[in-house]
Design an enzyme around this catalytic site. Structure first.
Site, PDB file in Angstrom:
ATOM      1  N   CYS A   1       0.810  -1.215   0.000  1.00 41.00           N
ATOM      2  CA  CYS A   1       0.000   0.000   0.000  1.00 41.00           C
ATOM      3  C   CYS A   1       0.842   1.262   0.000  1.00 41.00           C
ATOM      4  O   CYS A   1       0.308   2.370   0.006  1.00 41.00           O
ATOM      5  CB  CYS A   1      -0.963  -0.047   1.171  1.00 41.00           C
ATOM      6  SG  CYS A   1      -1.956  -1.554   1.096  1.00 41.00           S
TER       7      CYS A   1
ATOM      8  N   GLU B   1       0.633   6.095  13.175  1.00 40.55           N
ATOM      9  CA  GLU B   1       0.857   7.214  12.260  1.00 40.55           C
ATOM     10  C   GLU B   1       0.779   8.534  13.028  1.00 40.55           C
ATOM     11  O   GLU B   1       1.573   9.458  12.794  1.00 40.55           O
ATOM     12  CB  GLU B   1      -0.169   7.202  11.120  1.00 40.55           C
ATOM     13  CG  GLU B   1       0.077   8.317  10.105  1.00 40.55           C
ATOM     14  CD  GLU B   1      -0.892   8.309   8.935  1.00 40.55           C
ATOM     15  OE1 GLU B   1      -1.978   7.694   9.058  1.00 40.55           O
ATOM     16  OE2 GLU B   1      -0.571   8.928   7.902  1.00 40.55           O
TER      17      GLU B   1
ATOM     18  N   LYS C   1      -9.363   8.118   2.793  1.00 39.85           N
ATOM     19  CA  LYS C   1      -9.854   6.745   2.639  1.00 39.85           C
ATOM     20  C   LYS C   1     -11.242   6.597   3.262  1.00 39.85           C
ATOM     21  O   LYS C   1     -11.946   5.634   2.978  1.00 39.85           O
ATOM     22  CB  LYS C   1      -8.880   5.750   3.264  1.00 39.85           C
ATOM     23  CG  LYS C   1      -7.573   5.610   2.482  1.00 39.85           C
ATOM     24  CD  LYS C   1      -6.670   4.516   3.048  1.00 39.85           C
ATOM     25  CE  LYS C   1      -5.367   4.393   2.266  1.00 39.85           C
ATOM     26  NZ  LYS C   1      -4.380   5.444   2.612  1.00 39.85           N
TER      27      LYS C   1
END
Lengths: 411, 82
Positions: free
Chosen positions: A162, A313, A334
């Site tokens: 990804c 993250e 997303k």
């Protein structure tokens, strides 16, 4: 003196728009591209997940039937996005020996591979068509784009799950800076809404199972997040040496100021809980672009909506940006279009470039109860980005411990 | 067993499906490579589809001898008669 690299063309086909203008309009409005799958294979194989985010414009509405027959669906999406980006760049004349391609995919021609396997089992080897190999190979999309544009300075296919789409931009920047090319068509493409990948990602517990409410299934940073939503599509960006763009009077969206790639070497799928690899990637991209934390106003986060992925993250962003992270507008796109795997970095790069160019951050939808362990300033309603010199970052992380970051600066 | 006209029409349909060429462009004296611009990959696809449609077997070593549409029609016709 390092060559400056600018972005002059954008293309995309996604679950929230079959071209860039439609995608961007929807990204600012906040829509969901996720829907219940009507295919008979969902029930046939008793898949635990009944929904996904398909491209809003089928490839066959854009390509001719004969053209499409020779391409895996992932390549179809890639070619559509690349053609839009090329037309958008306005390039009419180019030295084809100085034009390269860096077009990524996470999985490659999975539909072609599995269809051919079914054909072999049902009809025998004679019926496995000769186009099977060029259609299933992961470099199929880069090769098709290279053929389409007449790009002869190399056609590359970064593959890092990804993170692939973002890694394509990292490679593209390097090709121009190092003088190997003047123009690079960068991008990523994916088409894996097939029962086998859906079953495999489900087995990993990676996919949301909110079958009764697909539109609200992708919910990064929300306490109720339970996995990502499989998306598909492609994004494409024309990178150009600044002097090349200036010489032809091009419209310049932004500068690709810095990029980086790091690897965790921690676990094959789990992110490092402290986000160390992601932190190093963020710091390296900022160093590469001579960017201070205070320059950064916007981040397009990787944020897939998995319980374990979203928090590291945040940890990395705080480590890289310090307390300035509280002043940064973070978008988790997303939430709208699902996870386009190897295409996600490219599509999110298109959104990041537009955010800098238009000074508007795209929306994060479905954030109802923000995880208190992720206290980011998440963009959930219309948000203007400041005037003046600004920088936006886009992160992508892939299974295998791949971390890739790009930094986009206003011009 | 199909007549030559029927085989030609069937082949034209297969060529159209694979390449997008108009069926009426597929004529007996046309060369697959020179006139119809059909590459080796498309040719193999056409051969396999023709095998299925006409219920014959066209061996790989025979394919290089099928230079024109007429060659293919004759071969298929002969194979059906055999």
């Amino acid at each position: 003196m390092t060559r400056k690299v600018v972005i002059t063309g954008l293309g995309a086909t996604t679950p929230i728009g079959g071209d860039v203008p439609t995608m961007w309009k929807n990204a600012l409005k906040g829509v969901s591209g996720a829907h219940t799958l009507e295919d008979d294979w969902v029930a046939k194989y008793e898949l635990p997940v009944h929904f996904a985010a398909r491209c809003s414009t089928p490839a066959l509405d854009v390509l001719s039937r004969v053209e499409a027959k020779r391409m895996d669906p992932s390549t179809q999406f890639g070619v559509i996005a690349a053609r839009e980006a090329w037309a958008d760049s306005g390039i009419t004349e180019v030295d084809h020996d100085r034009l390269a391609v860096a077009f990524a995919t996470g999985i490659g021609g999975v539909w072609t591979l599995l269809d051919a396997w079914d054909t072999l089992k049902e009809k025998g080897p004679r019926r496995v068509l000769p186009m099977t190999v060029p259609m299933l190979m992961p470099n199929g999309v880069a090769a098709a784009v290279s053929l389409d544009l007449g790009a002869r300075a190399g056609a590359h296919t970064p593959v890092s799950a990804c993170a692939s789409g973002t890694e394509a931009l990292h490679l593209g920047l390097d090709l121009i800076r190092s003088g190997k090319a003047d123009v690079v068509m960068c991008g990523g493409a994916e088409a894996a809404i097939h029962p086998m990948p859906l079953a495999a990602f489900s087995s990993m517990q990676a996919l949301s199972r909110r079958n009764d409410d697909p539109e609200h299934a992708s919910r990064p940073y929300d306490l109720g997040r339970d996995g990502f939503v499989m998306g598909e599509g492609a994004g494409a960006l024309v990178l150009e040496a600044e002097e090349h763009a200036l010489a032809r009077g091009a419209r310049i969206y932004a500068e690709l100021a810095g990029t980086s790639v790091t690897s965790d070497s921690y676990h094959i799928t789990a992110p490092d809980p402290q986000g160390l690899g992601a932190t190093r990637a963020l710091k390296a991209a900022m160093f590469d672009g001579r960017i201070q934390a205070e320059d950064v106003v916007h981040v397009n986060a990787h944020a897939t909506s998995t319980p374990v992925g979203d928090k590291p993250e945040y940890t990395a962003l705080r480590a890289a940006l310090g307390s300035h992270v509280d002043n940064v507008a973070v978008s988790a796109t997303k939430s709208q279009m699902g996870h386009l795997l190897g295409a996600s970095g490219a599509v999110e790069a298109v959104l990041t470039v537009l955010a800098v160019y238009e000074r508007k951050a795209p929306l994060t939808i479905n954030l109802e109860n923000q995880d208190p362990e992720i206290p980011l300033d998440v963009v959930t309603s219309s948000r203007a980005l400041p005037a003046g010199d600004i920088v936006a970052l886009s992160n992508s992380f892939g299974f295998g411990g791949h971390n890739a970051v790009i930094a986009v600066r206003s011009v | 067993m199909a007549s030559n006209e029927e085989i030609l029409a069937g082949l034209a349909e297969i060529v159209n499906e694979e390449t997008g060429l108009a069926p009426e462009a597929v004529e007996m004296d046309k060369s697959f490579t020179e006139d119809l611009d059909i590459d080796s990959i498309s040719m193999m696809t056409i051969v396999v589809n023709a095998e299925e449609k006409f219920g014959v077997r066209i061996p790989d070593e025979e394919v290089k001898n099928l230079k024109t549409v007429g060659d293919a029609v004759s071969f298929i016709s002969g194979a059906q008669a055999a």
